[in-house]
Motif scaffolding. Structure first.
Motif, PDB file in Angstrom:
ATOM      1  N   GLY A 111       0.790  -1.227   0.000  1.00  0.00           N
ATOM      2  CA  GLY A 111       0.000   0.000   0.000  1.00  0.00           C
ATOM      3  C   GLY A 111       0.821   1.274   0.000  1.00  0.00           C
ATOM      4  N   LYS A 112       2.118   1.174  -0.260  1.00  0.00           N
ATOM      5  CA  LYS A 112       2.983   2.365  -0.215  1.00  0.00           C
ATOM      6  C   LYS A 112       2.581   3.389  -1.282  1.00  0.00           C
ATOM      7  CE  LYS A 112       7.083   0.636  -0.811  1.00  0.00           C
ATOM      8  NZ  LYS A 112       6.626  -0.674  -1.293  1.00  0.00           N
ATOM      9  N   THR A 113       2.519   2.954  -2.532  1.00  0.00           N
ATOM     10  CA  THR A 113       2.207   3.897  -3.616  1.00  0.00           C
ATOM     11  C   THR A 113       0.783   4.424  -3.487  1.00  0.00           C
ATOM     12  OG1 THR A 113       3.805   2.855  -5.119  1.00  0.00           O
ATOM     13  CG2 THR A 113       2.059   4.179  -6.123  1.00  0.00           C
ATOM     14  N   THR A 114      -0.150   3.584  -3.056  1.00  0.00           N
ATOM     15  CA  THR A 114      -1.521   4.053  -2.836  1.00  0.00           C
ATOM     16  C   THR A 114      -1.546   5.134  -1.757  1.00  0.00           C
ATOM     17  OG1 THR A 114      -2.455   1.912  -3.472  1.00  0.00           O
ATOM     18  CG2 THR A 114      -3.841   3.364  -2.166  1.00  0.00           C
ATOM     19  N   THR A 115      -0.777   4.935  -0.693  1.00  0.00           N
ATOM     20  CA  THR A 115      -0.696   5.948   0.364  1.00  0.00           C
ATOM     21  C   THR A 115      -0.178   7.266  -0.194  1.00  0.00           C
ATOM     22  OG1 THR A 115      -0.290   4.253   2.053  1.00  0.00           O
ATOM     23  CG2 THR A 115       0.303   6.511   2.617  1.00  0.00           C
ATOM     24  N   ILE A 116       0.849   7.192  -1.029  1.00  0.00           N
ATOM     25  CA  ILE A 116       1.409   8.407  -1.626  1.00  0.00           C
ATOM     26  C   ILE A 116       0.386   9.086  -2.521  1.00  0.00           C
ATOM     27  CG2 ILE A 116       3.178   9.262  -3.223  1.00  0.00           C
ATOM     28  CD1 ILE A 116       5.052   7.109  -2.087  1.00  0.00           C
ATOM     29  N   ARG A 117      -0.359   8.314  -3.299  1.00  0.00           N
ATOM     30  CA  ARG A 117      -1.397   8.900  -4.149  1.00  0.00           C
ATOM     31  C   ARG A 117      -2.472   9.595  -3.305  1.00  0.00           C
ATOM     32  NH1 ARG A 117      -1.324   7.489  -9.425  1.00  0.00           N
ATOM     33  NH2 ARG A 117       0.162   5.890 -10.048  1.00  0.00           N
ATOM     34  N   LEU A 118      -2.806   9.001  -2.186  1.00  0.00           N
ATOM     35  CA  LEU A 118      -3.770   9.631  -1.280  1.00  0.00           C
ATOM     36  C   LEU A 118      -3.207  10.917  -0.693  1.00  0.00           C
ATOM     37  CD1 LEU A 118      -4.954   6.373   0.515  1.00  0.00           C
ATOM     38  CD2 LEU A 118      -6.439   7.892  -0.794  1.00  0.00           C
ATOM     39  N   MET A 119      -1.922  10.896  -0.351  1.00  0.00           N
ATOM     40  CA  MET A 119      -1.278  12.082   0.211  1.00  0.00           C
ATOM     41  C   MET A 119      -1.260  13.237  -0.774  1.00  0.00           C
ATOM     42  SD  MET A 119       1.880  10.146   2.122  1.00  0.00           S
ATOM     43  CE  MET A 119       2.933  11.561   2.030  1.00  0.00           C
ATOM     44  N   LEU A 120      -1.198  12.913  -2.063  1.00  0.00           N
ATOM     45  CA  LEU A 120      -1.126  13.944  -3.101  1.00  0.00           C
ATOM     46  C   LEU A 120      -2.496  14.291  -3.679  1.00  0.00           C
ATOM     47  CD1 LEU A 120       2.079  12.681  -4.943  1.00  0.00           C
ATOM     48  CD2 LEU A 120       1.875  14.742  -3.541  1.00  0.00           C
ATOM     49  N   GLY A 121      -3.537  13.687  -3.141  1.00  0.00           N
ATOM     50  CA  GLY A 121      -4.881  14.003  -3.618  1.00  0.00           C
ATOM     51  C   GLY A 121      -5.244  13.344  -4.928  1.00  0.00           C
ATOM     52  N   LEU A 122      -4.481  12.344  -5.360  1.00  0.00           N
ATOM     53  CA  LEU A 122      -4.783  11.644  -6.607  1.00  0.00           C
ATOM     54  C   LEU A 122      -5.857  10.578  -6.402  1.00  0.00           C
ATOM     55  CD1 LEU A 122      -1.143  11.230  -7.949  1.00  0.00           C
ATOM     56  CD2 LEU A 122      -2.807  13.004  -8.507  1.00  0.00           C
ATOM     57  N   CYS A 123      -6.055  10.178  -5.148  1.00  0.00           N
ATOM     58  CA  CYS A 123      -7.164   9.313  -4.762  1.00  0.00           C
ATOM     59  C   CYS A 123      -7.808   9.943  -3.529  1.00  0.00           C
ATOM     60  CB  CYS A 123      -6.680   7.893  -4.413  1.00  0.00           C
ATOM     61  SG  CYS A 123      -5.849   7.007  -5.744  1.00  0.00           S
ATOM     62  N   ARG A 124      -9.079   9.639  -3.317  1.00  0.00           N
ATOM     63  CA  ARG A 124      -9.793  10.190  -2.168  1.00  0.00           C
ATOM     64  C   ARG A 124      -9.985   9.103  -1.121  1.00  0.00           C
ATOM     65  NH1 ARG A 124     -11.939  15.138  -2.760  1.00  0.00           N
ATOM     66  NH2 ARG A 124     -13.433  14.788  -1.070  1.00  0.00           N
ATOM     67  N   PRO A 125      -9.557   9.346   0.112  1.00  0.00           N
ATOM     68  CA  PRO A 125      -9.721   8.331   1.164  1.00  0.00           C
ATOM     69  C   PRO A 125     -11.182   8.145   1.556  1.00  0.00           C
ATOM     70  CG  PRO A 125      -8.909  10.389   2.102  1.00  0.00           C
ATOM     71  CD  PRO A 125      -8.909  10.569   0.616  1.00  0.00           C
ATOM     72  N   GLU A 126     -11.524   6.947   1.979  1.00  0.00           N
ATOM     73  CA  GLU A 126     -12.874   6.696   2.485  1.00  0.00           C
ATOM     74  C   GLU A 126     -13.030   7.285   3.888  1.00  0.00           C
ATOM     75  OE1 GLU A 126     -13.491   2.504   2.239  1.00  0.00           O
ATOM     76  OE2 GLU A 126     -12.963   2.457   0.108  1.00  0.00           O
ATOM     77  N   ARG A 127     -11.958   7.155   4.673  1.00  0.00           N
ATOM     78  CA  ARG A 127     -11.949   7.730   6.011  1.00  0.00           C
ATOM     79  C   ARG A 127     -10.547   8.263   6.299  1.00  0.00           C
ATOM     80  NH1 ARG A 127     -14.333   2.892   7.077  1.00  0.00           N
ATOM     81  NH2 ARG A 127     -12.502   2.113   8.189  1.00  0.00           N
ATOM     82  N   GLY A 128     -10.473   9.143   7.281  1.00  0.00           N
ATOM     83  CA  GLY A 128      -9.180   9.642   7.719  1.00  0.00           C
ATOM     84  C   GLY A 128      -8.878  11.037   7.195  1.00  0.00           C
ATOM     85  N   ARG A 129      -7.751  11.545   7.633  1.00  0.00           N
ATOM     86  CA  ARG A 129      -7.363  12.914   7.286  1.00  0.00           C
ATOM     87  C   ARG A 129      -5.885  12.974   6.949  1.00  0.00           C
ATOM     88  NH1 ARG A 129      -7.538  18.077  11.356  1.00  0.00           N
ATOM     89  NH2 ARG A 129      -6.117  16.717  12.484  1.00  0.00           N
ATOM     90  N   ILE A 130      -5.540  13.814   5.977  1.00  0.00           N
ATOM     91  CA  ILE A 130      -4.148  14.054   5.587  1.00  0.00           C
ATOM     92  C   ILE A 130      -3.903  15.556   5.616  1.00  0.00           C
ATOM     93  CG2 ILE A 130      -2.392  13.792   3.800  1.00  0.00           C
ATOM     94  CD1 ILE A 130      -4.143  11.476   2.698  1.00  0.00           C
ATOM     95  N   GLN A 131      -2.885  15.963   6.339  1.00  0.00           N
ATOM     96  CA  GLN A 131      -2.475  17.358   6.361  1.00  0.00           C
ATOM     97  C   GLN A 131      -1.049  17.469   5.832  1.00  0.00           C
ATOM     98  OE1 GLN A 131      -3.249  18.447  10.567  1.00  0.00           O
ATOM     99  NE2 GLN A 131      -4.685  19.955   9.766  1.00  0.00           N
ATOM    100  N   VAL A 132      -0.831  18.405   4.944  1.00  0.00           N
ATOM    101  CA  VAL A 132       0.493  18.697   4.406  1.00  0.00           C
ATOM    102  C   VAL A 132       0.827  20.147   4.731  1.00  0.00           C
ATOM    103  CG1 VAL A 132       1.901  18.902   2.321  1.00  0.00           C
ATOM    104  CG2 VAL A 132       0.291  17.000   2.547  1.00  0.00           C
ATOM    105  N   ASN A 133       1.860  20.324   5.517  1.00  0.00           N
ATOM    106  CA  ASN A 133       2.262  21.671   5.929  1.00  0.00           C
ATOM    107  C   ASN A 133       1.105  22.421   6.604  1.00  0.00           C
ATOM    108  OD1 ASN A 133       4.290  23.552   6.235  1.00  0.00           O
ATOM    109  ND2 ASN A 133       4.010  24.493   4.229  1.00  0.00           N
ATOM    110  N   GLY A 134       0.331  21.661   7.396  1.00  0.00           N
ATOM    111  CA  GLY A 134      -0.780  22.252   8.129  1.00  0.00           C
ATOM    112  C   GLY A 134      -2.047  22.454   7.322  1.00  0.00           C
ATOM    113  N   ILE A 135      -2.034  22.070   6.040  1.00  0.00           N
ATOM    114  CA  ILE A 135      -3.191  22.264   5.161  1.00  0.00           C
ATOM    115  C   ILE A 135      -3.895  20.931   4.937  1.00  0.00           C
ATOM    116  CG2 ILE A 135      -3.950  23.023   2.877  1.00  0.00           C
ATOM    117  CD1 ILE A 135      -1.372  24.734   2.785  1.00  0.00           C
ATOM    118  N   ASP A 136      -5.192  20.897   5.158  1.00  0.00           N
ATOM    119  CA  ASP A 136      -5.973  19.682   4.946  1.00  0.00           C
ATOM    120  C   ASP A 136      -6.122  19.422   3.443  1.00  0.00           C
ATOM    121  OD1 ASP A 136      -8.315  17.876   4.618  1.00  0.00           O
ATOM    122  OD2 ASP A 136      -8.435  18.105   6.795  1.00  0.00           O
TER     123      ASP A 136
END
Length: 299
Positions: A40-65
């Protein structure tokens, strides 16, 4: 710099590729992201970059949701996911010029980043003729073009020869230690992760197994200290010490491996050997490397 909380995602209903995953990437660090193929490494990265949308959970980058304001987060992020997307009919310089236009970056930055990744001599060469390693270098140059605060790199060392790996390793260390960039690094080269990263996260089947420093992982998993003993008669020494002190000693060719939770056992071992006329050449502590720790943890 990056906060991932309770991230869950699936491509098909009922089968979670990412399962309640949480971790934090400290600002200014080089963060190693580890897991087997399909973990799930690459999928996690895609989620972090907004290329996929998570079903649940939150990702913040530099304090920005990332869900609420992804475009604001992108300005501070440079990314290389798997293989870079390049226009083969264009030169390295032309590929960079297109991206500079997108980012609003001054063209004078182009020769600078080509030099950083060691491609200055092929600036006017079409990328269709590039090797895999050269394409990876150019992908890294593209991610550096707009001087991002955060680099997210998925297998950036793929296809590089040993010299190229060393050069990119030195570049990443320089970007982090001298320029204060935060680097998120996914790689299968565990030796490079060990020599480069400040902290790591290990996942398996989309689930979090460990986050923290490699020393913390070592301390959590290895309760007994290991020592290597080099002497002139290893088989005799092995039988002698094992019989006298029972210290879990094993014969490894010309050397002995000694394990103990009590460092005070070492003088006893040395005394037992020297009193029996066995000559000791070296006694040195051993550390479990990241590969051993990773395999133990994931198994």
């Amino acid at each position: 710099m990056i906060t991932v909380e309770n991230l869950t995602f699936s491509y098909s209903k009922g089968i979670n590729v990412i399962d309640d995953l949480s971790f934090r990437v400290p600002e200014g660090s080089i963060f190693g992201f580890l897991g087997a193929n399909g973990s799930g490494k690459t999928t996690t990265i895609r989620l972090m970059l907004g290329l996929c949308r998570p079903e649940r959970g939150r990702i913040q980058v530099n304090g920005i949701d990332m869900k609420e304001n992804p475009s604001a987060a992108y300005a501070s992020v440079g990314a290389l996911i798997e293989h870079p997307s390049l226009y083969g009919s264009l030169t390295a310089e032309e590929n960079l010029f297109l991206n500079a236009t997108y980012y609003g970056t001054a063209p004078k930055r182009i020769p600078e980043v080509l030099g950083l990744v060691g491609l200055g001599h092929v600036a006017n060469k079409k990328t269709s003729s590039f090797s895999l390693g050269m394409k990876q270098r150019l992908g890294l140059a593209l991610s550096l073009l707009h001087t991002p605060e955060l680099l997210i790199l998925d297998e950036p060392l793929n296809g590089l020869d040993p010299k190229g790996i060393a050069e990119i390793r030195d570049l990443l260390l320089r970007l982090s230690k001298e320029e204060g960039r935060t680097i998120f690094l996914s790689s299968h080269l565990l030796g490079e992760i060990e020599s480069t990263c400040d902290t790591i996260c290990i996942i398996d089947k989309g689930k979090h197994l460990f986050s923290g420093s490699i020393d913390a992982l070592r301390n959590n998993m290895v309760h007994k200290k290991r020592y290597k003993i080099h002497c002139d008669r290893p088989k005799e020494a092995c039988a002698l010490v094992d019989g006298a002190l029972n210290p879990c000693l094993s014969d490894e060719g010309t050397e002995l491996l000694f394990q103990t939770e009590d460092i005070e056992r070492l003088p006893e071992v040395v005394r037992c050997l020297t009193d029996s006329g066995i000559r000791l050449y070296t006694l040195s502590p051993m550390q479990n490397n990241l590969e051993e720790l990773y395999l133990t943890l994931t198994n």
